[in-house]
Design a protein around this motif. Structure first.
Motif, PDB file in Angstrom:
ATOM      1  N   PRO A 345    -111.374  59.308  -2.328  1.00 34.06           N
ATOM      2  CA  PRO A 345    -110.561  58.301  -2.001  1.00 34.06           C
ATOM      3  C   PRO A 345    -109.470  58.278  -2.732  1.00 34.06           C
ATOM      4  O   PRO A 345    -109.525  58.527  -4.155  1.00 34.06           O
ATOM      5  CB  PRO A 345    -111.378  57.174  -1.726  1.00 34.06           C
ATOM      6  CG  PRO A 345    -112.392  57.347  -2.615  1.00 34.06           C
ATOM      7  CD  PRO A 345    -112.868  58.748  -2.615  1.00 34.06           C
ATOM      8  N   ALA A 346    -108.173  57.639  -2.428  1.00 32.28           N
ATOM      9  CA  ALA A 346    -107.253  57.512  -3.399  1.00 32.28           C
ATOM     10  C   ALA A 346    -107.462  56.458  -4.549  1.00 32.28           C
ATOM     11  O   ALA A 346    -108.504  55.509  -4.203  1.00 32.28           O
ATOM     12  CB  ALA A 346    -105.846  57.085  -2.738  1.00 32.28           C
ATOM     13  N   ALA A 347    -106.933  56.204  -5.488  1.00 29.77           N
ATOM     14  CA  ALA A 347    -107.165  55.309  -6.601  1.00 29.77           C
ATOM     15  C   ALA A 347    -106.524  54.074  -6.112  1.00 29.77           C
ATOM     16  O   ALA A 347    -105.797  54.142  -5.117  1.00 29.77           O
ATOM     17  CB  ALA A 347    -106.470  55.709  -7.974  1.00 29.77           C
ATOM     18  N   ALA A 348    -107.226  53.021  -6.385  1.00 30.10           N
ATOM     19  CA  ALA A 348    -106.818  51.645  -6.079  1.00 30.10           C
ATOM     20  C   ALA A 348    -107.246  50.738  -7.079  1.00 30.10           C
ATOM     21  O   ALA A 348    -107.441  51.155  -8.035  1.00 30.10           O
ATOM     22  CB  ALA A 348    -107.494  51.262  -4.929  1.00 30.10           C
ATOM     23  N   SER A 349    -106.564  49.353  -6.848  1.00 28.36           N
ATOM     24  CA  SER A 349    -106.779  48.129  -7.771  1.00 28.36           C
ATOM     25  C   SER A 349    -107.920  47.491  -7.461  1.00 28.36           C
ATOM     26  O   SER A 349    -107.952  46.942  -6.056  1.00 28.36           O
ATOM     27  CB  SER A 349    -105.425  47.440  -7.829  1.00 28.36           C
ATOM     28  OG  SER A 349    -104.496  48.614  -8.652  1.00 28.36           O
ATOM     29  N   ASP A 350    -108.840  46.917  -8.337  1.00 24.51           N
ATOM     30  CA  ASP A 350    -109.822  46.117  -7.973  1.00 24.51           C
ATOM     31  C   ASP A 350    -109.124  44.552  -8.036  1.00 24.51           C
ATOM     32  O   ASP A 350    -108.125  44.572  -8.464  1.00 24.51           O
ATOM     33  CB  ASP A 350    -111.126  46.434  -8.752  1.00 24.51           C
ATOM     34  CG  ASP A 350    -110.901  46.142 -10.323  1.00 24.51           C
ATOM     35  OD1 ASP A 350    -109.939  45.297 -10.709  1.00 24.51           O
ATOM     36  OD2 ASP A 350    -111.310  46.858 -11.034  1.00 24.51           O
ATOM     37  N   ILE A 382    -115.181  50.518 -12.414  1.00 29.25           N
ATOM     38  CA  ILE A 382    -115.138  50.186 -10.730  1.00 29.25           C
ATOM     39  C   ILE A 382    -115.594  48.675 -10.666  1.00 29.25           C
ATOM     40  O   ILE A 382    -116.638  48.538 -10.978  1.00 29.25           O
ATOM     41  CB  ILE A 382    -115.987  51.008  -9.886  1.00 29.25           C
ATOM     42  CG1 ILE A 382    -115.534  52.506  -9.811  1.00 29.25           C
ATOM     43  CG2 ILE A 382    -115.815  50.671  -8.619  1.00 29.25           C
ATOM     44  CD1 ILE A 382    -116.197  53.434  -9.156  1.00 29.25           C
ATOM     45  N   GLY A 383    -114.655  47.936 -10.390  1.00 29.40           N
ATOM     46  CA  GLY A 383    -114.697  46.331 -10.273  1.00 29.40           C
ATOM     47  C   GLY A 383    -115.218  46.044  -8.852  1.00 29.40           C
ATOM     48  O   GLY A 383    -115.566  46.635  -8.169  1.00 29.40           O
ATOM     49  N   LEU A 384    -114.878  44.505  -8.553  1.00 26.25           N
ATOM     50  CA  LEU A 384    -115.008  44.092  -7.312  1.00 26.25           C
ATOM     51  C   LEU A 384    -114.268  44.292  -6.529  1.00 26.25           C
ATOM     52  O   LEU A 384    -112.856  44.293  -6.712  1.00 26.25           O
ATOM     53  CB  LEU A 384    -115.340  42.417  -7.565  1.00 26.25           C
ATOM     54  CG  LEU A 384    -116.370  42.222  -8.783  1.00 26.25           C
ATOM     55  CD1 LEU A 384    -116.395  40.491  -8.787  1.00 26.25           C
ATOM     56  CD2 LEU A 384    -117.581  42.508  -8.280  1.00 26.25           C
ATOM     57  N   ARG A 385    -114.663  44.449  -5.123  1.00 28.74           N
ATOM     58  CA  ARG A 385    -113.698  44.767  -3.867  1.00 28.74           C
ATOM     59  C   ARG A 385    -114.236  43.963  -2.572  1.00 28.74           C
ATOM     60  O   ARG A 385    -115.436  43.631  -2.663  1.00 28.74           O
ATOM     61  CB  ARG A 385    -113.762  46.532  -3.629  1.00 28.74           C
ATOM     62  CG  ARG A 385    -113.293  47.169  -4.585  1.00 28.74           C
ATOM     63  CD  ARG A 385    -113.094  48.553  -4.171  1.00 28.74           C
ATOM     64  NE  ARG A 385    -112.678  49.434  -5.259  1.00 28.74           N
ATOM     65  CZ  ARG A 385    -112.579  50.800  -5.150  1.00 28.74           C
ATOM     66  NH1 ARG A 385    -113.064  51.298  -4.014  1.00 28.74           N
ATOM     67  NH2 ARG A 385    -112.247  51.435  -6.144  1.00 28.74           N
ATOM     68  N   GLY A 386    -113.264  43.609  -1.840  1.00 24.12           N
ATOM     69  CA  GLY A 386    -113.719  42.872  -0.617  1.00 24.12           C
ATOM     70  C   GLY A 386    -114.347  44.119   0.140  1.00 24.12           C
ATOM     71  O   GLY A 386    -114.150  45.231   0.300  1.00 24.12           O
ATOM     72  N   THR A 418    -121.880  40.734  -4.625  1.00 26.31           N
ATOM     73  CA  THR A 418    -121.680  39.552  -5.651  1.00 26.31           C
ATOM     74  C   THR A 418    -121.459  38.334  -4.881  1.00 26.31           C
ATOM     75  O   THR A 418    -120.746  38.391  -3.649  1.00 26.31           O
ATOM     76  CB  THR A 418    -121.177  39.732  -6.669  1.00 26.31           C
ATOM     77  OG1 THR A 418    -119.789  40.102  -6.476  1.00 26.31           O
ATOM     78  CG2 THR A 418    -121.653  41.265  -7.381  1.00 26.31           C
ATOM     79  N   GLN A 419    -121.292  37.298  -5.530  1.00 28.51           N
ATOM     80  CA  GLN A 419    -120.272  36.073  -5.176  1.00 28.51           C
ATOM     81  C   GLN A 419    -119.015  36.301  -4.951  1.00 28.51           C
ATOM     82  O   GLN A 419    -118.247  35.633  -4.143  1.00 28.51           O
ATOM     83  CB  GLN A 419    -120.614  34.873  -5.950  1.00 28.51           C
ATOM     84  CG  GLN A 419    -121.937  34.194  -6.365  1.00 28.51           C
ATOM     85  CD  GLN A 419    -122.547  33.694  -4.890  1.00 28.51           C
ATOM     86  OE1 GLN A 419    -121.829  33.333  -4.007  1.00 28.51           O
ATOM     87  NE2 GLN A 419    -123.824  33.378  -5.189  1.00 28.51           N
ATOM     88  N   ASN A 420    -118.458  37.202  -5.622  1.00 29.52           N
ATOM     89  CA  ASN A 420    -116.942  37.723  -5.369  1.00 29.52           C
ATOM     90  C   ASN A 420    -116.494  38.783  -4.753  1.00 29.52           C
ATOM     91  O   ASN A 420    -115.281  39.299  -5.259  1.00 29.52           O
ATOM     92  CB  ASN A 420    -116.393  37.279  -6.961  1.00 29.52           C
ATOM     93  CG  ASN A 420    -116.875  35.928  -7.416  1.00 29.52           C
ATOM     94  OD1 ASN A 420    -116.338  35.098  -6.907  1.00 29.52           O
ATOM     95  ND2 ASN A 420    -117.123  36.124  -8.664  1.00 29.52           N
ATOM     96  N   GLY A 421    -117.485  39.516  -4.272  1.00 27.87           N
ATOM     97  CA  GLY A 421    -117.068  40.879  -3.570  1.00 27.87           C
ATOM     98  C   GLY A 421    -118.342  41.920  -3.883  1.00 27.87           C
ATOM     99  O   GLY A 421    -119.411  41.719  -4.320  1.00 27.87           O
TER     100      GLY A 421
END
Length: 432
Positions: A345-350, A382-386, A418-421
């Motif tokens: 997949p393409a790079a994205a912002s978390d 790799i951080g949190l994502r919806g 997690t609580q945030n994604g």
């Protein structure tokens, strides 16, 4: 590791009180189901449960939201699915699903009834924890890598390696001795256990079992893989008949589809990969089965993205889950966000503003999610994502919390609520 709590694995006579209601687990030694037995389970699921049959990672099945435990146990006993009140939870036996029909060095299904009978005939073995797993691999290396406690692995038509705590211990036994050696190893585990649920939890457990057995290991050791190809689609048997391998979306088989499968009137094997093999078909009936059941949701395509995805129960089934991970995983598959191995997949912002590189799920075994909001793997953060932003390549397991229940063995990307994604943890790279 000594456990302070007794093993609480559910069965038919001791249900698990899940968040959505009582859950029953039905043991299927070797994964085998006769058509009449599947029909009984389908009717029980529709009339006494939530209308689905869940396939587990040990080739067993579960029924959720059981409304009448006594009626369920009576139906299952009449169908031969509850042959022992005392030993029902210890009959955890997985065997190579294709054994005796396609390839393999020995037919390990011939050992299953003897092992099951031997377990039930020994009153003391009812004390085994419900998590102890017996494995029977016909030499194709599909089962021994599952990390069982006690098992055998065919090295030729009449020789087996003894497998203890998921590893070849160097002992070789004949077909005639295989079952008795496994039963003796089970007794030895009980001799050594002090509240342990699994053999690998016992300090130097495999060696100590060997000492109790009085056997002398050789120098040769087999290495076992952890992620075999799942038998899916048209499978030509050695005798000219056909087996059909069918995957089930997230391991949940609707009772109505189960009734159609039972009507085929052929033996069925539930696999440890939440799929099934319908056996001993002529070619024309096999073609009709695919034409009828594929549109209903059974998966006969080995390239289906559904084969890349597993998930825990999530909400509403589990009180610890933070979200409905099954709905989110389903949306990811149906929207094309589950990519086949080799795609990126393409790079994205978390959500924290970091730039994330493409997710990976093609490396080496046993990844572990560690940090609370992001993980670092050789410089890739790799951080949190919806839920709608999760796009992952290859094998992946969606979890409603950090316990990651139901996670398959081998290299797999963890997608943890997690609580945030969702926190995404690819398998570590650069490991042997």
């Amino acid at each position: 590791m000594t456990r302070t709590n007794p093993d609480s694995c559910p069965g038919v006579l001791r249900l698990h009180q899940a968040a959505d209601g009582p859950l029953a687990r039905i043991r299927l030694p070797g994964g085998r189901l006769e058509p009449r037995q599947l029909q009984v389970m389908a009717e029980a699921s529709a009339e006494l449960g939530d209308g689905n049959i869940e396939l587990t990672s040990r080739g067993n099945v579960q029924l959720r939201q059981v409304r009448d435990a006594a009626a369920l146990s009576e139906r299952l006993a009449d169908a031969g699915l509850l042959p022992s009140d005392t030993h029902e939870r210890v009959r955890n036996i997985v065997a190579s699903p294709l054994s005796g029909r396609i390839g393999g060095l020995a037919d390990v299904h011939a050992l299953v009834p003897a092992l099951d009978t031997g377990l039930r005939a020994a009153p003391r073995l009812a004390e085994l924890p419900g998590r102890v797993l017996f494995t029977l691999d016909d030499g194709r290396n599909d089962i021994s890598g599952l990390g069982g406690d006690i098992g055998v692995h065919a090295t030729d038509a009449d020789e087996f390696a003894l497998v203890l705590a998921g590893r070849d211990c160097g002992i070789r036994v004949s077909t005639a001795d295989a079952v008795q050696v496994m039963l003796a190893a089970a007794h030895a585990f009980l001799d050594l256990s002090s509240g342990h649920w699994r053999l690998h939890e016992v300090d130097d457990g495999a060696r100590r079992v060997i000492d109790i057995l009085g056997l002398s290991p050789g120098t040769e050791r087999l290495e076992f893989g952890a992620a075999p190809d799942i038998p899916i689609g048209w499978l030509d048997q050695d005798n000219g008949l056909v087996s059909l391998g069918a995957a089930v979306r997230l391991g949940s088989l609707p009772a109505r589809i189960a009734e159609f499968i039972a009507a085929i009137e052929r033996p069925i094997f539930i696999t440890p990969w939440r799929s099934m093999v319908i056996t001993d078909l002529e070619e024309w009936p096999a073609e009709q089965v695919v034409r009828v059941l594929a549109p209903m949701g059974l998966i006969f395509d080995a390239n289906s993205p559904w084969l890349q995805v597993t998930a825990c129960a999530g909400r509403p089934g589990c009180a610890k889950a933070l979200t409905d991970v099954r709905a989110d995983a389903t949306a990811a598959v149906e929207s094309g966000r589950v990519l086949p191995p080799g795609n990126q997949p393409a790079a994205a912002s978390d959500t924290s503003g970091h730039t994330t590189e493409p997710d990976r799920a093609t490396a080496t075994p046993d990844s572990t999610a560690t940090a609370p909001s992001a993980i670092t793997d050789l410089g890739t953060t790799i951080g949190l994502r919806g839920a709608d932003d999760v796009t992952v390549t290859g094998r992946q397991h969606w979890s409603g919390c950090d316990r990651r229940c139901g996670r398959p063995r081998g290299p797999v990307t963890d997608i943890v609520a997690t609580q945030n994604g969702y926190r995404i943890a690819p398998p570590p790279t650069g490991r042997p």
